[in-house]
Write an enzyme that holds these catalytic residues in place. Structure first.
Site, PDB file in Angstrom:
ATOM      1  N   ARG A 161       0.774  -1.246   0.091  1.00  0.00           N
ATOM      2  CA  ARG A 161       0.040   0.026   0.084  1.00  0.00           C
ATOM      3  C   ARG A 161       0.855   1.353  -0.079  1.00  0.00           C
ATOM      4  O   ARG A 161       1.492   1.656   0.967  1.00  0.00           O
ATOM      5  CB  ARG A 161      -1.002   0.069   1.292  1.00  0.00           C
ATOM      6  CG  ARG A 161      -1.777   1.111   1.428  1.00  0.00           C
ATOM      7  CD  ARG A 161      -3.228   1.150   2.201  1.00  0.00           C
ATOM      8  NE  ARG A 161      -2.694   1.022   3.561  1.00  0.00           N
ATOM      9  CZ  ARG A 161      -3.486   1.058   4.437  1.00  0.00           C
ATOM     10  NH1 ARG A 161      -4.823   1.320   4.440  1.00  0.00           N
ATOM     11  NH2 ARG A 161      -3.038   0.981   6.030  1.00  0.00           N
ATOM     12  N   ASP A 445      -3.500   3.115  14.103  1.00  0.00           N
ATOM     13  CA  ASP A 445      -2.766   3.399  13.071  1.00  0.00           C
ATOM     14  C   ASP A 445      -3.336   5.021  12.758  1.00  0.00           C
ATOM     15  O   ASP A 445      -4.123   5.534  13.798  1.00  0.00           O
ATOM     16  CB  ASP A 445      -2.580   2.768  11.611  1.00  0.00           C
ATOM     17  CG  ASP A 445      -4.242   2.732  11.031  1.00  0.00           C
ATOM     18  OD1 ASP A 445      -5.138   3.265  11.397  1.00  0.00           O
ATOM     19  OD2 ASP A 445      -4.356   1.815   9.961  1.00  0.00           O
TER      20      ASP A 445
END
Length: 531
Positions: A161, A445
């Site tokens: 990603r 996150d």
């Protein structure tokens, strides 16, 4: 001319930052950075329109795409079974090895929300993924413990990603401007790993984050077409899974798949960023868009059910995989009862996803891989996926996607405190160089920090009354509670760490929560605090 700013020498960087790789990065930026800039301007214009009207809807100009009879390209063998996906940063090497060895079908190797984009982290992540593709990745700890790629079972298939379109990479300059971070990440990864991955029976696979429109997907498709020609890789080799983690993208799922149809393999329900996007997009739209404490918002809330059911239906109608959301629990062997209860919640969450037709889901810790696998095994059996589950009974309207006020729960001062605590704690660790942070037995996150600070801003803006204390959320109340939560963190982390990272993080959170103007992404000003 491309200029690389490298104030901190990085071990083995010369293996990644080769003249040929940098020439590719330079060409990507010269070709596609202008269009990326236009897309960012489009974002701002659309948000301003929504702020005026308080509405989002399916696009009339793309009705023919939604009504059309088309499908995405058939997935390669390596992506047919994605029932468990492990997520986590690709740096340091130890974490990369543990993820590859986890028993998951797929590893989302994250250069985005679970990674702080220090230049050493970016280069090391690419180096680790290159070594993993070559089969040479290893690590020996200072204590002498060795970590190696397993040979007794398959490794997880890598889906990397890159960062989203909104981020710049200040360590790489092209024609006097910072390079587009997404193009730096993708370019280095594709250049160094694509052919190795193909030789291993897999390929260059990517997760694409934070898109807000089909035009942003079209731009990615143009990048992929050019990159494959540049390296002499057959067209259609690249496969991408797009995260539907912004509210405008939820209205353009078909269109996003259509634009990338030769390279698409699925969509993912990025639940936490989706909530962040709802707050961000409708931050000034009044009480109807003010959410309860984020911990009280479950995937069974009507507006979240509408979003996930539309995603499954859309994906399977188009022959694409529907990937479920994150299970962020971190096992704590010192609190087995707490961990067992958390695992029960994860099992229930994954059961809902599997029964709804999702083809797999995310976990944040290797210990959760068996839990997720057990659930999907029970539903899938010998089938690799659920593409045959079409969900024709599902019909989702714009009003259902925007029915935020139906979410059960309340806004409390305890929730406000938690938001400020998490935002400061995460930002402090992020600026120290670690993007995946364990807080209160959850792997946090950037998404949860974004929700936390955005909710505080929205509550101030709307003068929310907290049900547990009766207090109204004002700048003065937030200032006081932020100071108290910061002092709590000071006592938990110690003075040296506090002075080095937490003090500046608290100031940054205070500045953006109390500002009259909303900050679109926490990570952009936080990037200025990263060495």
């Amino acid at each position: 001319m491309l200029i690389l700013s490298d104030a901190h020498p990085i071990d083995r960087a010369e293996e990644i930052l080769t003249p040929e790789a940098l020439a590719f990065i330079e060409e990507l930026n010269r070709r596609f950075a202008p269009a990326r800039k236009e897309r960012m301007t489009d974002r701002a214009a659309k948000r301003e329109q929504v702020a005026r009207t308080g509405k989002l809807d399916f696009l009339p100009e793309t009705a023919d795409v939604r009504a059309g009879d088309w499908k995405v390209a058939v997935a390669p063998a390596a992506l047919q079974d994605r029932r468990v996906e492990m997520t986590g940063p690709a740096s340091p090497a130890k974490m990369a090895i543990n993820a590859l060895n986890s028993g998951a079908k797929v590893w989302l190797a994250d250069l985005e929300d679970a990674s702080t984009p220090t230049w050493p982290n970016v280069v090391d992540a690419v180096l680790n993924l290159r070594d993993a593709a070559a089969g040479t990745l290893s690590y020996t700890s200072p204590e002498g413990k060795e970590y190696r790629l397993r040979t007794d079972a398959p490794l997880a298939t890598v889906i990397a990603r890159p960062r989203g379109w909104h981020m710049d990479e200040r360590h790489v300059m092209v024609d006097g401007e910072p390079a587009v971070a997404a193009l730096v990440d993708f370019g280095l990864l594709f250049f160094h790993t694509a052919k190795l991955q193909l030789a291993n029976g897999a390929g260059p696979y990517y997760y694409l984050p934070k898109m807000e429109s089909y035009l942003e997907a079209r731009l990615w498709n143009e990048v992929f077409v050019f990159a494959q020609d540049y390296l002499g890789v057959p067209q259609g080799t690249i496969r991408a899974t797009m995260l539907i983690e912004t509210i405008p993208a939820a209205f353009e799922m078909d269109e996003i798949l259509y634009e990338l149809r030769d390279h698409a393999s699925g969509l993912n329900a990025g639940r936490w960023d989706y909530l962040f996007s709802i707050i961000k997009y409708f931050r000034d739209a009044g009480e109807a868009f003010t959410l309860p404490d984020r911990a009280q918002i479950t995937m069974t809330a009507p507006f979240m059910r509408a979003y996930t059911e539309l995603l499954v239906k859309t994906c399977h109608h188009r022959g694409a995989f529907a990937m479920g959301g994150m299970a962020a629990v971190i096992p704590n062997r010192r609190e087995p009862e707490v961990t067992a209860a958390a695992f029960d919640k994860v099992r229930a969450d994954k059961t809902r996803e599997a029964n709804d037709g999702f083809d797999g889901s995310w976990v944040a810790h290797p210990d959760l891989v068996p839990v997720c696998k057990e659930v999907f095994d029970s539903v899938l059996g010998d089938r690799p996926n659920q593409l045959d589950k079409q969900r024709p009974e599902v019909t989702v309207t714009a009003d259902q996607l925007l029915d935020i006020s139906s979410a059960a729960g309340q806004a409390t001062e305890a929730g406000l405190r938690l938001n400020l605590y998490v935002a400061v704690a995460y930002t402090a660790v992020w600026t120290s160089g670690n993007g995946a942070v364990a807080i209160h037995n959850l792997m946090e996150d950037a998404a949860t920090a974004e929700i936390s600070r955005s909710q505080v801003w929205q509550q101030i803006r709307n003068g929310v009354v907290l049900t547990d204390t009766g207090n109204t959320v004002t700048r003065e109340l937030v200032t006081r509670i932020l100071a108290e939560e910061t002092e709590k963190l000071r006592g938990e982390v110690g003075e040296e760490s506090f002075q080095k990272h937490y003090k500046a993080a608290s100031k940054l959170i205070g500045d953006i929560c109390l500002s009259e103007d909303y900050t679109d992404f926490l990570t952009i000003p936080a990037y200025e605090l990263v060495g």
